[in-house]
Design a protein around this motif. Structure first.
Motif, PDB file in Angstrom:
ATOM      1  N   LEU A   1       0.834  -1.205   0.000  1.00 34.02           N
ATOM      2  CA  LEU A   1       0.000   0.000   0.000  1.00 34.02           C
ATOM      3  C   LEU A   1       0.872   1.261   0.000  1.00 34.02           C
ATOM      4  O   LEU A   1       0.590   2.227  -0.713  1.00 34.02           O
ATOM      5  CB  LEU A   1      -0.928   0.004   1.216  1.00 34.02           C
ATOM      6  CG  LEU A   1      -1.864   1.223   1.359  1.00 34.02           C
ATOM      7  CD1 LEU A   1      -2.744   1.374   0.124  1.00 34.02           C
ATOM      8  CD2 LEU A   1      -2.713   1.098   2.624  1.00 34.02           C
ATOM      9  N   VAL A   2       1.932   1.226   0.801  1.00 33.84           N
ATOM     10  CA  VAL A   2       2.848   2.368   0.859  1.00 33.84           C
ATOM     11  C   VAL A   2       3.464   2.627  -0.510  1.00 33.84           C
ATOM     12  O   VAL A   2       3.522   3.774  -0.985  1.00 33.84           O
ATOM     13  CB  VAL A   2       3.965   2.123   1.903  1.00 33.84           C
ATOM     14  CG1 VAL A   2       5.036   3.215   1.806  1.00 33.84           C
ATOM     15  CG2 VAL A   2       3.386   2.077   3.309  1.00 33.84           C
ATOM     16  N   LEU A   3       3.915   1.562  -1.172  1.00 33.07           N
ATOM     17  CA  LEU A   3       4.524   1.705  -2.495  1.00 33.07           C
ATOM     18  C   LEU A   3       3.508   2.217  -3.522  1.00 33.07           C
ATOM     19  O   LEU A   3       3.842   3.020  -4.390  1.00 33.07           O
ATOM     20  CB  LEU A   3       5.118   0.372  -2.948  1.00 33.07           C
ATOM     21  CG  LEU A   3       6.393  -0.085  -2.218  1.00 33.07           C
ATOM     22  CD1 LEU A   3       6.774  -1.494  -2.630  1.00 33.07           C
ATOM     23  CD2 LEU A   3       7.539   0.881  -2.500  1.00 33.07           C
ATOM     24  N   THR A   4       2.271   1.738  -3.409  1.00 31.76           N
ATOM     25  CA  THR A   4       1.222   2.188  -4.332  1.00 31.76           C
ATOM     26  C   THR A   4       0.971   3.686  -4.166  1.00 31.76           C
ATOM     27  O   THR A   4       0.848   4.428  -5.155  1.00 31.76           O
ATOM     28  CB  THR A   4      -0.090   1.419  -4.099  1.00 31.76           C
ATOM     29  OG1 THR A   4       0.144   0.011  -4.235  1.00 31.76           O
ATOM     30  CG2 THR A   4      -1.159   1.843  -5.100  1.00 31.76           C
ATOM     31  N   ILE A   5       0.910   4.146  -2.918  1.00 29.93           N
ATOM     32  CA  ILE A   5       0.715   5.573  -2.647  1.00 29.93           C
ATOM     33  C   ILE A   5       1.887   6.385  -3.193  1.00 29.93           C
ATOM     34  O   ILE A   5       1.702   7.446  -3.816  1.00 29.93           O
ATOM     35  CB  ILE A   5       0.556   5.820  -1.129  1.00 29.93           C
ATOM     36  CG1 ILE A   5      -0.755   5.200  -0.637  1.00 29.93           C
ATOM     37  CG2 ILE A   5       0.587   7.320  -0.822  1.00 29.93           C
ATOM     38  CD1 ILE A   5      -0.925   5.209   0.870  1.00 29.93           C
ATOM     39  N   LEU A   6       3.115   5.891  -3.002  1.00 35.41           N
ATOM     40  CA  LEU A   6       4.299   6.573  -3.524  1.00 35.41           C
ATOM     41  C   LEU A   6       4.266   6.656  -5.045  1.00 35.41           C
ATOM     42  O   LEU A   6       4.664   7.669  -5.631  1.00 35.41           O
ATOM     43  CB  LEU A   6       5.573   5.848  -3.063  1.00 35.41           C
ATOM     44  CG  LEU A   6       5.932   5.975  -1.582  1.00 35.41           C
ATOM     45  CD1 LEU A   6       7.144   5.110  -1.269  1.00 35.41           C
ATOM     46  CD2 LEU A   6       6.215   7.436  -1.223  1.00 35.41           C
ATOM     47  N   ILE A   7       3.774   5.588  -5.679  1.00 35.73           N
ATOM     48  CA  ILE A   7       3.685   5.580  -7.145  1.00 35.73           C
ATOM     49  C   ILE A   7       2.666   6.611  -7.632  1.00 35.73           C
ATOM     50  O   ILE A   7       2.914   7.342  -8.593  1.00 35.73           O
ATOM     51  CB  ILE A   7       3.310   4.167  -7.653  1.00 35.73           C
ATOM     52  CG1 ILE A   7       4.507   3.220  -7.491  1.00 35.73           C
ATOM     53  CG2 ILE A   7       2.863   4.217  -9.115  1.00 35.73           C
ATOM     54  CD1 ILE A   7       4.169   1.764  -7.697  1.00 35.73           C
ATOM     55  N   VAL A   8       1.524   6.677  -6.955  1.00 39.49           N
ATOM     56  CA  VAL A   8       0.504   7.666  -7.336  1.00 39.49           C
ATOM     57  C   VAL A   8       1.070   9.076  -7.200  1.00 39.49           C
ATOM     58  O   VAL A   8       0.927   9.912  -8.109  1.00 39.49           O
ATOM     59  CB  VAL A   8      -0.766   7.509  -6.467  1.00 39.49           C
ATOM     60  CG1 VAL A   8      -1.732   8.667  -6.736  1.00 39.49           C
ATOM     61  CG2 VAL A   8      -1.450   6.178  -6.753  1.00 39.49           C
ATOM     62  N   ILE A   9       1.742   9.336  -6.092  1.00 38.96           N
ATOM     63  CA  ILE A   9       2.354  10.656  -5.877  1.00 38.96           C
ATOM     64  C   ILE A   9       3.413  10.926  -6.948  1.00 38.96           C
ATOM     65  O   ILE A   9       3.483  12.013  -7.531  1.00 38.96           O
ATOM     66  CB  ILE A   9       2.980  10.751  -4.470  1.00 38.96           C
ATOM     67  CG1 ILE A   9       1.883  10.688  -3.403  1.00 38.96           C
ATOM     68  CG2 ILE A   9       3.794  12.037  -4.322  1.00 38.96           C
ATOM     69  CD1 ILE A   9       2.414  10.569  -1.985  1.00 38.96           C
ATOM     70  N   GLY A  10       4.242   9.913  -7.222  1.00 39.72           N
ATOM     71  CA  GLY A  10       5.291  10.060  -8.230  1.00 39.72           C
ATOM     72  C   GLY A  10       4.738  10.297  -9.621  1.00 39.72           C
ATOM     73  O   GLY A  10       5.264  11.116 -10.386  1.00 39.72           O
ATOM     74  N   ALA A  11       3.652   9.581  -9.962  1.00 38.96           N
ATOM     75  CA  ALA A  11       3.041   9.740 -11.291  1.00 38.96           C
ATOM     76  C   ALA A  11       2.436  11.130 -11.454  1.00 38.96           C
ATOM     77  O   ALA A  11       2.551  11.754 -12.519  1.00 38.96           O
ATOM     78  CB  ALA A  11       1.974   8.670 -11.507  1.00 38.96           C
ATOM     79  N   LEU A  12       1.796  11.627 -10.404  1.00 40.41           N
ATOM     80  CA  LEU A  12       1.232  12.971 -10.457  1.00 40.41           C
ATOM     81  C   LEU A  12       2.346  14.020 -10.538  1.00 40.41           C
ATOM     82  O   LEU A  12       2.210  15.032 -11.237  1.00 40.41           O
ATOM     83  CB  LEU A  12       0.345  13.228  -9.238  1.00 40.41           C
ATOM     84  CG  LEU A  12      -0.926  12.369  -9.149  1.00 40.41           C
ATOM     85  CD1 LEU A  12      -1.708  12.687  -7.881  1.00 40.41           C
ATOM     86  CD2 LEU A  12      -1.808  12.570 -10.376  1.00 40.41           C
ATOM     87  N   ALA A  13       3.458  13.760  -9.830  1.00 38.03           N
ATOM     88  CA  ALA A  13       4.615  14.663  -9.917  1.00 38.03           C
ATOM     89  C   ALA A  13       5.182  14.651 -11.333  1.00 38.03           C
ATOM     90  O   ALA A  13       5.554  15.702 -11.877  1.00 38.03           O
ATOM     91  CB  ALA A  13       5.687  14.245  -8.908  1.00 38.03           C
ATOM     92  N   PHE A  14       5.232  13.465 -11.946  1.00 37.67           N
ATOM     93  CA  PHE A  14       5.716  13.354 -13.329  1.00 37.67           C
ATOM     94  C   PHE A  14       4.822  14.151 -14.269  1.00 37.67           C
ATOM     95  O   PHE A  14       5.309  14.874 -15.151  1.00 37.67           O
ATOM     96  CB  PHE A  14       5.749  11.889 -13.755  1.00 37.67           C
ATOM     97  CG  PHE A  14       6.197  11.682 -15.177  1.00 37.67           C
ATOM     98  CD1 PHE A  14       7.541  11.660 -15.504  1.00 37.67           C
ATOM     99  CD2 PHE A  14       5.269  11.510 -16.201  1.00 37.67           C
ATOM    100  CE1 PHE A  14       7.967  11.483 -16.811  1.00 37.67           C
ATOM    101  CE2 PHE A  14       5.679  11.332 -17.514  1.00 37.67           C
ATOM    102  CZ  PHE A  14       7.035  11.313 -17.817  1.00 37.67           C
TER     103      PHE A  14
END
Length: 332
Positions: free
Chosen positions: A5-18
């Motif tokens: 779940l933590v990694l999924t949240i980080l990915i969502v944040i990272g994708a939005l940052a991208f």
């Protein structure tokens, strides 16, 4: 909280940052010609681009589905969270480096290369979905060539149609038309570029068991569209200067021809559901228009620098993503 779940949240944040970074990195290309000809003030051009990018991103999802399934298979991807997170970190890093130096590099090449590089680091070359990856590479290769040719043809037609017109009056009229073509090009940019982050988030949701289909959830589409729009509002002045003035001296009639060319090629790709580099397409359309206008007027040194960056982006981003994967794998 579970690691997945933590990694999924980080990915969502990272994708939005991208997507946010993509907004001020790539969207500058869509409005560069209208700013350089003073058809629009920088402030109005950015507001227009931000709104139209958002609208474009909310219109299509075909490219997002291609990204989510055609590079790697999210249903069988090993260590999917680390692969995707590594790809995002590498893609963002390369985008920021090229933005800092004002080089119109391709965010599409960066993220596609990064996904491939991280997947190979995780499970070898067998992790790559060969046919889908080849289709994407073909689109990335053909689209700038097509944009150059179409730009050359469109401006050649303009020269014939308006050859007897008074140049100052013609340029004044075309300056008004540029407002519409800048809006159109920003819209088409949103239909293609914002889709990439949507596809990455959907890929992560599938890999981590939070989704069982490549259909793009509405919250993913909306959040990526918003991130792209907000990123656009920040602006990308260094890249605007390169695309809007360092390739050729752009007049309104040149700008309209380049905008129409770029918009048509990008929209065609979006309709087919294939990702293209909007940077490549827009820059190549300007090169095509410039060549039709006056070959000696094109600053081929700038074009050469851009070409070198385009060629090295995919392998460099793939390497960065592979190294990032190995580092993250130590901690997770």
């Amino acid at each position: 909280m579970e690691t997945v779940l933590v990694l999924t949240i980080l990915i969502v944040i990272g994708a939005l940052a991208f997507d946010f970074i993509n907004g001020f990195h790539d969207t500058a290309n869509a409005i560069a010609t209208s700013v350089s000809t003073k058809a629009l003030t920088p402030r109005r051009a950015i507001i227009l681009a931000a709104v139209m990018n958002f609208v474009g991103a909310m219109t299509f999802t075909g490219v997002a589905k291609t990204i989510s399934k055609d590079i790697v298979d999210p249903f069988t991807l090993q260590n999917g969270s680390l692969v995707i997170l590594s790809a995002l970190i590498a893609g963002i890093a390369w985008n920021l480096i090229t933005w800092y130096y004002g080089i119109p590099s391709s965010s599409s090449h960066a993220i596609i290369g990064s996904i491939a590089g991280a997947a190979i680091a995780s499970a070898g070359f067998g992790a790559i979905h060969a046919s889908g990856f080849l289709k994407i590479l073909q689109a990335l290769l053909i689209s700038p060539i097509l944009a150059f040719v179409v730009g050359f043809i469109v401006y050649s037609i303009f020269k014939i149609v308006f050859k007897n017109n008074n140049l100052p009056k013609t340029n004044k009229r075309f300056r008004y038309i540029q407002v519409a073509t800048a809006a159109l090009q920003s819209y088409t940019h949103g239909t293609n570029d914002a889709q990439k982050a949507m596809g990455i988030i959907t890929m992560a949701l599938i890999a981590n068991g939070y989704a069982d289909t490549t259909d793009i959830p509405f919250w993913v589409q909306f959040s990526c569209a918003l991130a792209m729009g907000l990123g656009t509002s920040v602006g990308g002045w260094k890249i605007i200067k390169t695309v809007g003035g360092k390739i050729m001296k752009i007049r309104p009639v040149n700008g309209v021809a380049a905008d129409l060319t770029g918009a048509s090629v990008i929209f065609g790709a979006s309709a087919l559901g294939v990702p293209v580099s909007t940077t490549h397409v827009i820059s190549s359309s300007i090169l095509g228009v410039g060549s039709a206008h006056r070959v000696k007027g094109v600053k081929w040194g700038t074009a050469q620098t851009m070409l070198i960056t385009w060629v090295i982006t995919l392998p460099i981003s793939a390497t960065l993503a592979g190294l990032t994967y190995f580092i993250l794998n130590i901690f997770f």
